[in-house]
Design a protein around this motif. Structure first.
Motif, PDB file in Angstrom:
ATOM      1  N   ASN A 174      -1.084   4.783   6.151  1.00  0.00           N
ATOM      2  CA  ASN A 174       0.005   3.799   6.499  1.00  0.00           C
ATOM      3  C   ASN A 174       0.096   2.397   5.587  1.00  0.00           C
ATOM      4  O   ASN A 174      -1.027   2.217   5.234  1.00  0.00           O
ATOM      5  N   TYR A 175       1.386   2.181   5.715  1.00  0.00           N
ATOM      6  CA  TYR A 175       1.509   0.809   4.954  1.00  0.00           C
ATOM      7  C   TYR A 175       0.200  -0.300   5.272  1.00  0.00           C
ATOM      8  O   TYR A 175      -0.082  -1.033   4.380  1.00  0.00           O
ATOM      9  N   ARG A 176      -0.023  -0.096   6.476  1.00  0.00           N
ATOM     10  CA  ARG A 176      -1.025  -1.146   6.906  1.00  0.00           C
ATOM     11  C   ARG A 176      -2.276  -0.870   6.681  1.00  0.00           C
ATOM     12  O   ARG A 176      -3.334  -1.785   6.186  1.00  0.00           O
ATOM     13  N   ASP A 177      -2.826   0.306   6.420  1.00  0.00           N
ATOM     14  CA  ASP A 177      -3.989   0.859   5.909  1.00  0.00           C
ATOM     15  C   ASP A 177      -4.204   0.611   4.458  1.00  0.00           C
ATOM     16  O   ASP A 177      -4.960   0.071   3.873  1.00  0.00           O
ATOM     17  N   ILE A 178      -2.883   0.771   3.799  1.00  0.00           N
ATOM     18  CA  ILE A 178      -3.046   0.435   2.197  1.00  0.00           C
ATOM     19  C   ILE A 178      -3.062  -1.116   1.938  1.00  0.00           C
ATOM     20  O   ILE A 178      -3.737  -1.649   1.129  1.00  0.00           O
ATOM     21  N   ALA A 179      -2.363  -1.888   2.908  1.00  0.00           N
ATOM     22  CA  ALA A 179      -2.811  -3.615   3.059  1.00  0.00           C
ATOM     23  C   ALA A 179      -4.111  -3.922   2.908  1.00  0.00           C
ATOM     24  O   ALA A 179      -4.582  -4.762   2.252  1.00  0.00           O
ATOM     25  N   MET A 229       6.775  -4.273   5.870  1.00  0.00           N
ATOM     26  CA  MET A 229       6.929  -5.475   5.932  1.00  0.00           C
ATOM     27  C   MET A 229       5.508  -6.383   6.195  1.00  0.00           C
ATOM     28  O   MET A 229       5.356  -7.467   5.536  1.00  0.00           O
ATOM     29  N   PHE A 230       4.593  -5.753   6.916  1.00  0.00           N
ATOM     30  CA  PHE A 230       3.151  -6.104   7.263  1.00  0.00           C
ATOM     31  C   PHE A 230       2.411  -6.205   5.801  1.00  0.00           C
ATOM     32  O   PHE A 230       1.955  -7.066   5.435  1.00  0.00           O
TER      33      PHE A 230
END
Length: 649
Positions: A174-179, A229-230
């Motif tokens: 997920n984008y958040r995991d990548i972050a 966006m996160f």
């Protein structure tokens, strides 16, 4: 019975601007928007389909029935269909059923949808881009990081293959995991920006995102709009800029996409000589149609405004600007002036750059991926230029890689492939790209482009990076290149992070990290990176030794660095000219042991030599083999005081 009620978000002025090609915020009008009518909540839909006989909304709320929810055509002949359906909310799946002039029913996803389903049907979702941002400090001050006289070191990555779930390598993060993984990595490595290969919705994984169907939708492969966006928010909170790849050059012919949207050539040019791309088997936007220009420029504004992007790297600009791109004689038609320039595409790009820079000023950047010598791409529109902030330096990239592929024995025959860039490097504002395109399709990874045994390959690549980071212009490095990924890039799996257990790969990563921080900390490398006063050749013609030496200069007269490259595998004692009254110290050596080099010292052996060519003084340096060294100038205080006294007299 039609269950759609009349409703509009368009003013007469909106419609006027749309038809004039000057409405740049269409995402606030077209698409699906939460609304309320007569105290009842629901969703307002609007779509452009001027040649349709009828347009209805179909979805999971009406069993995909195209007879129940028919939109109303506007009275002003704008081609806009619109209406309000009560009771719908976030997450509703929908499409438009478009009845063409011939009576054919086309099921089309919404061109302005904010989210798409991730399956073959690829329905649109009623969604939102509402997000509570936490990057106010970055947004207020980002112009300092995005200006041309700031260090610009870009890490290009493909979100689907930078890293994957270790327990399920076939699963995207997920984008958040990548972050969670990406932000600390970029911060440690010292890159100033990341560049994401397309994050807009696309149906075909092997296109890497460059065959876009959902231009306003963050791809749901990695999560929701808010998840993306996160990720951007977290990068900004850590002072890392975000550049997005943007593709206004073409789109695929998927049945639910833009192609023949209302049964006619609506978004694409009707003439296949202008409207069909022979290489990519895709369709080219009609840049002469005002409504299409409004669609595309609004799309650029959307990603800069709603997603807080700091820049757009515009893909395939060469194909947009040239009518004869990938076409044989007779397969293209000259413009009204008899030339091969697509004048409508050029005018569109000028309008795009004018619009986004007017809206955001110098807090953002636009970057052209352009491989020809098309003139004045990065010059202001009011001076006849196209208005981009920067352009990829494709000539530098090709010449550099061609040179470094050569065996050191043969490099003297190709010596001026390295010096040639200095002939034109200030014609435009250049970004030097070692991008994804150089490590796919049988081209080999960067480390395996290098000649020689393992030691020589790594030494060559380390020196190439020294040359890149110390050359005028912005920098771009593709993911994996920073630790010398051995295999070609494969979009279906993660990078080979396990290579970092080996000293040669860990040493390469350390070198890139140190170069990033050196580039950011030494103002001589970036203050004049787009100014001819920032560079001076000291030695450009020593073919026999394959040695190059040049100065990089900051805005202060005493802010000077010297770069010396030794591109043969032997130690040299080398004499070089310097200005009178200066002393020098070595501050970087790519052959250092911490980079897994041979640990040959880069020493200044003598500073007392006399004249050397046009220089009043000279020094002798010990140059390690296949290495790049960087020296900092130290001004002699006695000499400085003497000059001040002479000046006063």
């Amino acid at each position: 019975m039609n269950s759609v009620k009349t409703y509009t978000l368009f003013t007469d002025h909106d419609v006027y601007l749309f038809k004039e090609g000057r409405h740049y915020k269409l995402y606030g009008k077209f698409g699906a928007h939460s609304a309320e009518k007569d105290g009842v909540k629901g969703v307002y839909f609007s779509v452009w389909a001027p040649n349709a006989k009828k347009v209805s909304v179909i979805g999971n709320f009406n069993n995909w029935n195209h007879k129940d929810h028919i939109l109303f055509p506007r009275w002003d002949e704008s081609g806009i269909w619109e209406g309000f359906i009560e009771g719908l909310t976030w997450g509703t799946l929908y499409k438009y059923a478009v009845e063409t002039a011939r009576g054919e029913i086309l099921e089309k996803s919404d061109p302005y949808a904010l989210s798409w389903e991730q399956n073959l049907q690829a329905a649109s979702l009623v969604s939102t881009t509402w997000y509570e941002w936490n990057d106010k400090e970055w947004m207020e001050n980002r112009w300092k990081s995005n200006t041309l006289n700031a260090p610009l070191s870009v890490y290009e990555l493909h979100l689907g293959s930078w890293v994957r779930d270790g327990n399920a390598p076939d699963r995207y993060l997920n984008y958040r995991d990548i972050a969670e993984r990406l932000v600390p990595y970029i911060k440690e490595m010292g890159f100033t920006h990341v560049e994401f290969m397309p994050v807009m919705e696309y149906p075909y994984d092997p296109s890497w995102g460059y065959q876009i169907t959902g231009f306003y939708a963050a791809t749901s492969r990695f999560g929701s709009p808010q998840d993306l966006m996160f990720l951007i928010d977290e990068l900004h909170k850590n002072n890392i800029g975000v550049i997005l790849d943007w593709v206004p050059s073409h789109f695929p012919g998927d049945a639910n996409g833009l192609h023949r949207f209302d049964g006619s050539y609506l978004y694409e040019h009707e003439d296949p000589r202008k409207g069909f791309h022979p290489d990519w088997k895709s369709y080219i936007f009609n840049y002469g149609r005002n409504e299409v220009k409004s669609f595309l420029i609004s799309n650029a504004m959307f990603w800069l405004e709603r997603y807080h992007a700091d820049g757009l790297r515009v893909d395939a600009v060469t194909s947009m600007l040239h009518l004869d791109y990938s076409r044989n004689e007779g397969e293209w038609e000259p413009n009204i002036e008899g030339g091969n320039v697509n004048l409508e595409a050029k005018a569109f790009l000028q309008e795009f750059n004018t619009a986004v820079y007017k809206e955001f000023g110098n807090s953002i950047m636009t970057i052209a991926e352009e491989s020809s010598d098309f003139p004045m791409l990065t010059k202001p529109v009011h001076d006849g230029g196209v208005g981009f902030g920067m352009k990829w330096m494709m000539g530098w990239m090709h010449d550099t890689l061609d040179y470094f592929k050569e065996d050191p024995v043969n490099r003297k025959y190709h010596h001026h492939k390295i010096t040639f860039a200095s002939v034109y490097m200030y014609n435009e504002n250049y970004m030097m790209p070692l991008s994804h395109d150089e490590v796919v399709h049988g081209k080999a990874s960067l480390i395996y482009k290098m000649p020689g045994d393992e030691w020589q390959k790594f030494a060559n690549l380390r020196t190439l990076y020294v040359y890149m980071y110390t050359h005028p212009g912005a920098k771009l490095l593709f993911m994996g290149d920073e630790f010398a990924q051995t295999g070609e890039w494969n979009f279906t799996r993660s990078l080979d992070w396990h290579l970092l257990q080996y000293p040669v790969h860990k040493g390469m990563q350390t070198l890139v990290k140190d170069l990033n921080h050196l580039y950011r900390n030494e103002s001589a490398f970036y203050e004049n990176q787009f100014d001819k006063h920032g560079f001076e050749w000291v030695e450009a013609d020593d073919l026999e030794n394959s040695v190059y030496a040049y100065l990089r200069k900051g805005k202060r007269r005493d802010d000077v660095l010297m770069v010396v490259l030794n591109l043969i595998p032997q130690v040299l004692e080398y004499t070089i000219g310097v200005n009178a009254g200066t002393h020098w110290e070595v501050i970087f050596n790519s052959d250092d042991q911490k980079y897994n080099g041979s640990d040959a010292n880069a020493d200044i052996l003598n500073e007392k030599h006399g004249e050397w060519r046009r220089y009043p003084q000279s020094i002798t340096i010990k140059l390690p083999p296949l290495a790049g060294i960087i020296l900092r100038q130290k001004k002699d205080k006695k000499y400085k005081l003497q000059r001040i006294k002479q000046h006063k007299k």
